[in-house]
Write an enzyme that holds these catalytic residues in place. Structure first.
Site, PDB file in Angstrom:
ATOM      1  N   TYR A   1      -1.884  -1.154  10.263  1.00 26.49           N
ATOM      2  CA  TYR A   1      -1.975  -1.327   8.810  1.00 26.49           C
ATOM      3  C   TYR A   1      -0.706  -0.791   8.141  1.00 26.49           C
ATOM      4  O   TYR A   1      -0.121  -1.441   7.278  1.00 26.49           O
ATOM      5  CB  TYR A   1      -3.207  -0.591   8.283  1.00 26.49           C
ATOM      6  CG  TYR A   1      -3.399  -0.690   6.791  1.00 26.49           C
ATOM      7  CD1 TYR A   1      -4.062  -1.778   6.228  1.00 26.49           C
ATOM      8  CD2 TYR A   1      -2.929   0.310   5.934  1.00 26.49           C
ATOM      9  CE1 TYR A   1      -4.247  -1.866   4.853  1.00 26.49           C
ATOM     10  CE2 TYR A   1      -3.116   0.232   4.566  1.00 26.49           C
ATOM     11  CZ  TYR A   1      -3.771  -0.860   4.038  1.00 26.49           C
ATOM     12  OH  TYR A   1      -3.940  -0.946   2.672  1.00 26.49           O
TER      13      TYR A   1
ATOM     14  N   SER B   1       0.850  -1.193   0.000  1.00 26.06           N
ATOM     15  CA  SER B   1       0.000   0.000   0.000  1.00 26.06           C
ATOM     16  C   SER B   1       0.879   1.234   0.000  1.00 26.06           C
ATOM     17  O   SER B   1       2.044   1.193   0.414  1.00 26.06           O
ATOM     18  CB  SER B   1      -0.894   0.006   1.247  1.00 26.06           C
ATOM     19  OG  SER B   1      -1.507   1.264   1.444  1.00 26.06           O
TER      20      SER B   1
END
Length: 215
Positions: free
Chosen positions: A127, A104
């Site tokens: 995350y 990401s």
């Protein structure tokens, strides 16, 4: 599982096979690889796009619980590592292979917290830690298996449109160069490139597809 079976039905069992598998369980991964190998004769490449969804996904940093954190790191980053281990085991026997992980932009750059102001959205620290860990893992494994003809790369997509709040979408686009939030199809070209022989000597890399968000 429902979506996987729908995709299998759409394209036919001669092209798509769905298996339910826990990627934190090495034996389940081995069974999955064995079944796919039996059905198609070989496995040329694997793509890991898994992500564990939890009810506490939006937990603020101040309220983060160690048990949840341990579970998140185990399932997401630990799963990526174990999946890579089993895939590499298969590819070493085969003599070559190709592994692609999805990271990401939050594994590359710090979240732009101002984008989330006034919404129920947030970018959890776990995350970001996991996604940056996946990029580091990719580089580590690519170097570790030097000379084994195994490509290991990752893709770091920008934000994918999923009916986010309008104010978030507007702020997000202001940090990009043209489109802003991406559609899933916008990642396909990079994925196909890494799957193809055109990327034969691309190894240990993280390719960012984010319309300039990280700039």
């Amino acid at each position: 599982e429902k979506t996987g079976k729908q995709i299998q039905k759409k394209f036919g069992k001669e092209s798509v096979i769905y298996f339910k598998c826990d990627i934190t369980n090495a034996s389940q991964i081995d069974v999955c690889f064995k079944k796919v190998n039996q059905l198609f004769g070989k496995i040329d490449a694997v793509v890991n796009t898994t992500y564990p969804l939890h009810k506490k996904i939006r937990t603020q940093f101040e309220n983060l619980d160690i048990n949840f954190l341990s579970n998140e790191l185990k399932k997401h980053l630990g799963g990526a590592i174990i999946f890579s281990q089993r895939a590499i085991k298969y590819f070493l026997k085969k003599g070559e292979g190709n592994i692609i992980h999805v990271s990401s932009i939050h594994g590359v750059g710090i979240p732009k917290f101002e984008h989330y102001r006034g919404t129920k959205m947030m970018a959890p620290i776990e995350y970001c830690a996991v996604k940056s860990g996946i990029i580091s893992m990719v580089k580590y494994l690519a170097k570790y298996y030097k000379g084994k003809k195994i490509k290991i790369n990752s893709i770091s997509p920008g934000g994918i449109f999923n009916n986010q709040p309008r104010k978030f979408i507007k702020r997000y686009k202001a940090s990009c160069l043209n489109k802003g939030m991406l559609d899933p199809e916008d990642i396909n070209g990079t994925l196909l490139f890494l799957l193809s022989n055109m990327s034969k000597y691309v190894n240990g890399q993280n390719i960012i597809v984010d319309d300039g968000w990280v700039l």
